[in-house]
Design an enzyme around this catalytic site. Structure first.
Site, PDB file in Angstrom:
ATOM      1  N   ALA A   1     -31.031 -32.130  29.093  1.00 18.98           N
ATOM      2  CA  ALA A   1     -32.424 -32.036  28.641  1.00 18.98           C
ATOM      3  C   ALA A   1     -32.484 -31.329  27.299  1.00 18.98           C
ATOM      4  CB  ALA A   1     -33.245 -31.266  29.675  1.00 18.98           C
ATOM      5  N   LYS A   2     -33.664 -31.453  26.660  1.00 21.06           N
ATOM      6  CA  LYS A   2     -33.812 -30.843  25.330  1.00 21.06           C
ATOM      7  C   LYS A   2     -33.618 -29.329  25.395  1.00 21.06           C
ATOM      8  CE  LYS A   2     -35.938 -34.193  22.455  1.00 21.06           C
ATOM      9  NZ  LYS A   2     -37.047 -35.071  22.562  1.00 21.06           N
ATOM     10  N   ARG A   3     -33.886 -28.733  26.575  1.00 21.85           N
ATOM     11  CA  ARG A   3     -33.748 -27.279  26.656  1.00 21.85           C
ATOM     12  C   ARG A   3     -32.270 -26.840  26.624  1.00 21.85           C
ATOM     13  NH1 ARG A   3     -35.060 -28.954  31.696  1.00 21.85           N
ATOM     14  NH2 ARG A   3     -33.461 -28.630  33.260  1.00 21.85           N
ATOM     15  N   ASP A   4     -31.358 -27.798  26.787  1.00 18.76           N
ATOM     16  CA  ASP A   4     -29.937 -27.465  26.648  1.00 18.76           C
ATOM     17  C   ASP A   4     -29.651 -27.281  25.157  1.00 18.76           C
ATOM     18  OD1 ASP A   4     -28.941 -27.634  29.360  1.00 18.76           O
ATOM     19  OD2 ASP A   4     -29.444 -29.754  29.229  1.00 18.76           O
TER      20      ASP A   4
END
Ligand code: GLU
Length: 314
Positions: free
Chosen positions: A254-257
């Site tokens: 995910a983008k939060r990675d």
């Protein structure tokens, strides 16, 4: 008969840093087009003005070029926004919406998300609760809907509830009942076009002949195929929906990675050939991880030979 030139496209959304999963989808879309000797279009999907952040568009373009993926039509980092940035194309999308309205294919809807959730304890589709069609046929114009309810309406597409089908190069024949998708939003109540509308208009008018994207969007293809037909635009002839990349621990990436963003990897000194090699390995384009330039993968690329492996740690 004249041969139709292959045209693929890369369509980044500049609402966050691009990550390895984006890189893999772009690599595959690029390889597929280049293998066919086709053109590549770069289109910036920045319609969601509230989510797009300053600087992310140029960073995305820089990251994609850094990977060794080039394009024939579209902007480069630093170019002023223009015809390949969706935020500059709202007038075109509005004209296409008006066309659907005059055909009786679009209708104003005043239901909130909460209304939709509460109606018939709505079953969920790929895009949230399935809209049960409450406002279909209720109002003739947006003004009438607003005057009667005091709510600014969105516009929804009246999707044929019957069977829709298309062929996917990876998943095979896809068949789905329109009733399980529901009438989807074309134009938001905050006056922004929807992804479905903008994407179908652009793939149509840009002459895109093949689309490769994540398989979270497979049902969007059903919606978009209905739109091309009504617009009178030729749809892409080939579709490929690829699995979303899994993180090294098997989770969906995910983008939060943040540390798997291309920006972070570049700043750590990781080379583009390494990223390309890992992406290529994780979807079976090469048999073992090794550093390799994207251009060196074109010759042996086979859209039908893809696999789905977790991404090794960079
Ligand atoms: N802009 C979308 C994304 O970045 C891709 C949409 C598409 O390929 O149709 O995920």
């Amino acid at each position: 008969m004249p041969r139709i030139e292959t045209r693929g496209r890369l369509a980044p959304t500049p609402s966050g840093w691009l990550h390895l999963g984006n890189a893999r989808s772009f690599l595959l879309a690029w390889l597929w087009a280049r293998k066919a000797g086709g053109r590549v279009i770069m289109r910036v999907e920045d319609i969601d003005l509230g989510r797009v952040k300053e600087g992310l568009r140029d960073q995305a373009l820089e990251d994609i070029a850094w990977l060794g993926l080039d394009w024939d039509d579209g902007p480069h980092a630093g170019d002023p926004p223009g015809e390949f940035d969706q935020s500059m194309r709202f007038a075109l999308y509005r004209r296409q919406l008006d066309k659907l309205i005059s055909m009786g294919k679009a209708y104003p809807c005043v239901c909130s998300r909460k209304d939709v959730e509460e109606a018939s304890s709505a079953p969920h589709g790929d895009d949230g609760p399935i809209y049960p069609g409450t406002c279909r046929g209720k109002y003739r114009t947006a003004l009438e809907a607003e005057e009667k309810t005091g709510v600014k309406p969105c516009w929804r597409y009246a999707l044929n509830p019957g069977e829709h089908a298309f062929h996917d190069e990876i998943k095979g024949d896809v068949r789905v009942a329109g009733a399980t998708l529901g009438d989807f939003v074309l134009w938001r109540r905050d006056a922004l076009p929807s992804y479905q509308l903008a994407c179908a208009v652009d793939d149509g008018v840009m002459g895109v002949t093949q689309v490769l994207r994540g398989d979270d969007l497979i049902l969007s293809t059903v919606r978009q195929l209905a739109l091309y037909r009504d617009f009178g635009l030729t749809p892409p002839q080939k579709w490929a929906h690829v699995p979303l990349m899994k993180a090294p621990d098997g989770r969906r990436l995910a983008k939060r990675d943040g540390d798997l963003s291309l920006k972070a990897l570049r700043e750590k000194g990781v080379r583009p050939q390494r990223v390309v090699g890992l992406c290529a390995y994780s979807c079976g384009v090469i048999a073992a991880p090794r550093d390799i330039a994207a251009a060196n993968l074109v010759e042996t690329f086979d859209i039908h030979g893809l696999k789905d492996r977790p991404m090794p740690s960079p």
